[in-house]
Design an enzyme around this catalytic site. Structure first.
Site, PDB file in Angstrom:
ATOM      1  N   LYS A 132       0.855  -1.194   0.000  1.00  0.00           N
ATOM      2  CA  LYS A 132       0.000   0.000   0.000  1.00  0.00           C
ATOM      3  C   LYS A 132       0.889   1.241   0.000  1.00  0.00           C
ATOM      4  O   LYS A 132       1.718   1.409   0.879  1.00  0.00           O
ATOM      5  CB  LYS A 132      -0.892  -0.007   1.243  1.00  0.00           C
ATOM      6  N   GLN A 171      -3.659   4.202  16.443  1.00  0.00           N
ATOM      7  CA  GLN A 171      -4.855   3.443  16.065  1.00  0.00           C
ATOM      8  C   GLN A 171      -5.756   3.258  17.281  1.00  0.00           C
ATOM      9  O   GLN A 171      -5.270   3.105  18.402  1.00  0.00           O
ATOM     10  CB  GLN A 171      -4.468   2.068  15.497  1.00  0.00           C
ATOM     11  N   ASP A 177     -13.043  15.192  -2.513  1.00  0.00           N
ATOM     12  CA  ASP A 177     -13.160  16.500  -3.169  1.00  0.00           C
ATOM     13  C   ASP A 177     -14.478  16.500  -3.936  1.00  0.00           C
ATOM     14  O   ASP A 177     -15.289  15.581  -3.775  1.00  0.00           O
ATOM     15  CB  ASP A 177     -11.949  16.697  -4.106  1.00  0.00           C
ATOM     16  N   GLY A 198       0.986  -1.828   8.864  1.00  0.00           N
ATOM     17  CA  GLY A 198       2.134  -0.962   8.602  1.00  0.00           C
ATOM     18  C   GLY A 198       3.225  -1.170   9.615  1.00  0.00           C
ATOM     19  O   GLY A 198       4.070  -2.059   9.481  1.00  0.00           O
ATOM     20  N   ASN A 221     -15.863  16.031  -9.893  1.00  0.00           N
ATOM     21  CA  ASN A 221     -15.042  16.283 -11.075  1.00  0.00           C
ATOM     22  C   ASN A 221     -13.549  16.170 -10.759  1.00  0.00           C
ATOM     23  O   ASN A 221     -12.776  15.592 -11.528  1.00  0.00           O
ATOM     24  CB  ASN A 221     -15.377  17.686 -11.606  1.00  0.00           C
ATOM     25  N   THR A 222     -13.166  16.691  -9.596  1.00  0.00           N
ATOM     26  CA  THR A 222     -11.749  16.659  -9.204  1.00  0.00           C
ATOM     27  C   THR A 222     -11.324  15.243  -8.818  1.00  0.00           C
ATOM     28  O   THR A 222     -10.227  14.786  -9.169  1.00  0.00           O
ATOM     29  CB  THR A 222     -11.512  17.634  -8.032  1.00  0.00           C
ATOM     30  N   ARG A 241      -3.136  -5.203  14.860  1.00  0.00           N
ATOM     31  CA  ARG A 241      -1.951  -5.259  15.719  1.00  0.00           C
ATOM     32  C   ARG A 241      -1.740  -6.681  16.232  1.00  0.00           C
ATOM     33  O   ARG A 241      -2.605  -7.203  16.948  1.00  0.00           O
ATOM     34  CB  ARG A 241      -2.126  -4.322  16.934  1.00  0.00           C
ATOM     35  N   LEU A 276      -4.753   7.052  -1.447  1.00  0.00           N
ATOM     36  CA  LEU A 276      -4.720   8.516  -1.467  1.00  0.00           C
ATOM     37  C   LEU A 276      -5.936   9.117  -0.762  1.00  0.00           C
ATOM     38  O   LEU A 276      -6.007  10.323  -0.580  1.00  0.00           O
ATOM     39  CB  LEU A 276      -4.636   9.029  -2.911  1.00  0.00           C
ATOM     40  N   LYS A 277      -6.889   8.305  -0.408  1.00  0.00           N
ATOM     41  CA  LYS A 277      -8.099   8.763   0.318  1.00  0.00           C
ATOM     42  C   LYS A 277      -8.613  10.084  -0.263  1.00  0.00           C
ATOM     43  O   LYS A 277      -8.737  11.084   0.437  1.00  0.00           O
ATOM     44  CB  LYS A 277      -7.804   8.922   1.809  1.00  0.00           C
TER      45      LYS A 277
HETATM   46  O1  C5P Z   1       1.127   1.408  10.931  1.00  0.00           O
HETATM   47  P1  C5P Z   1      -0.309   0.975  10.822  1.00  0.00           P
HETATM   48  O2  C5P Z   1      -0.484  -0.537  10.809  1.00  0.00           O
HETATM   49  O3  C5P Z   1      -1.193   1.654  11.839  1.00  0.00           O
HETATM   50  O4  C5P Z   1      -0.748   1.488   9.373  1.00  0.00           O
HETATM   51  C1  C5P Z   1      -2.066   1.459   8.931  1.00  0.00           C
HETATM   52  C2  C5P Z   1      -2.142   2.033   7.547  1.00  0.00           C
HETATM   53  O5  C5P Z   1      -3.488   1.973   7.117  1.00  0.00           O
HETATM   54  C3  C5P Z   1      -1.709   3.483   7.437  1.00  0.00           C
HETATM   55  O6  C5P Z   1      -1.029   3.608   6.187  1.00  0.00           O
HETATM   56  C4  C5P Z   1      -2.998   4.273   7.401  1.00  0.00           C
HETATM   57  O7  C5P Z   1      -2.897   5.417   6.590  1.00  0.00           O
HETATM   58  C5  C5P Z   1      -3.955   3.266   6.762  1.00  0.00           C
HETATM   59  N1  C5P Z   1      -5.375   3.411   7.098  1.00  0.00           N
HETATM   60  C6  C5P Z   1      -5.863   3.395   8.388  1.00  0.00           C
HETATM   61  N2  C5P Z   1      -7.209   3.546   8.632  1.00  0.00           N
HETATM   62  C7  C5P Z   1      -8.059   3.675   7.615  1.00  0.00           C
HETATM   63  C8  C5P Z   1      -7.584   3.664   6.298  1.00  0.00           C
HETATM   64  C9  C5P Z   1      -6.217   3.512   6.082  1.00  0.00           C
HETATM   65  O8  C5P Z   1      -5.082   3.226   9.326  1.00  0.00           O
HETATM   66  N3  C5P Z   1      -9.350   3.742   7.837  1.00  0.00           N
END
Ligand code: C5P
Length: 241
Positions: free
Chosen positions: A37, A191, A71, A211, A74-75, A182, A67-68
């Site tokens: 990702k 989180q 907007d 992540g 159109n954008t 986790r 990129l979430k």
């Molecule tokens: O490091 P960690 O496991 O918390 O990373 C989670 C990833 O998921 C991050 O890149 C975060 O931007 C993304 N994310 C999130 N919650 C969401 C959507 C995406 O934590 N609802």
């Protein structure tokens, strides 16, 4: 144990600030995870070239462009069209603006990109939702947004694992992608609505986004392999593929 299926469910958040760090991480994770990702930190620093390069070097890895977008339609549609040639398979947009916004994104993606709708961020707890002006529960809000996502033709929904069974019942047939995962004993950081990998699989997540527990591990491929084994055990326990 079906390790291959378990691997396909694991998406690693490549949250690093530079091209070289991203390529190094991709190199160590290729063959160990299903998808990478690429989020705002890396994309804002390096642009679409980093997506193309990872795609060229690791054609079997899926790429999910997180990129979430949020907007006017159109954008958002323009951004999706620009992302189509990057080599990404999936892209995220916020689901909070309603069906028309999401449909504009799905139309712009054509068959080249799958659009995923982010429902409520996993960093938002009930207090944060209330502060943002929402009077409904987090689960209700996620469910409403998932229904919009399905109606608009999105490929999947991003939510916490706490809401996936609700999403599956109100908006069946979507990919259920859950960050906020986790492994037992690791730091939650920012989180809030978290679950372990096996709990998330048991709850019905189709894909887990992880992540820091992998990216900050001393050995990333070993950390990923341990999570894949945990996913595979949970699949077996719950008779999933
Ligand atoms: O490091 P960690 O496991 O918390 O990373 C989670 C990833 O998921 C991050 O890149 C975060 O931007 C993304 N994310 C999130 N919650 C969401 C959507 C995406 O934590 N609802």
């Amino acid at each position: 144990m079906d390790l291959e299926a378990a691997r396909e469910r694991l998406i690693v958040a490549l949250d690093v600030p530079s091209h070289q760090q991203a390529l190094d991480a991709a190199e160590s994770l290729a063959g160990h995870v299903g998808m990478l990702k690429i989020g705002l930190e890396l994309f804002v620093a390096e642009g679409p070239n980093v997506v193309r390069e990872i795609r060229e070097r690791h054609p079997t890895l899926g790429i999910f462009l997180d990129l979430k977008l949020h907007d006017i339609p159109n954008t958002m549609a323009g951004a999706i069209r620009s992302a189509r040639s990057s080599g990404a398979n999936l892209i995220t947009v916020h689901a909070g603006s309603g069906v028309d916004h999401l449909r504009a994104c799905v139309d712009a993606a054509e068959d080249e990109l799958g659009v995923l709708a982010v429902t409520v961020l996993t960093s938002q707890d009930a207090k944060a939702c209330k502060e943002a002006g929402h009077s409904r529960s987090t689960e209700e809000l996620v469910a409403m947004r998932a229904i919009c996502a399905r109606e608009a033709g999105c490929k999947g929904v991003v939510s916490s694992a706490h809401e996936v069974s609700k999403v599956a019942s109100v908006a069946p047939g979507l990919m259920l992608i859950t960050p906020g995962i986790r492994p037992a004993g690791s730091a939650t950081g920012d989180q809030r609505r978290v679950m372990t990998p096996s709990e998330a699989i048991a709850a019905g997540s189709s894909h887990l986004v992880i992540g820091r527990p992998i990216m900050r591990a001393a050995n990333r491929s070993e950390a990923a392999d341990a999570i894949v084994r945990e996913i595979a055990r949970a699949q077996e326990e719950h008779a999933l593929r």
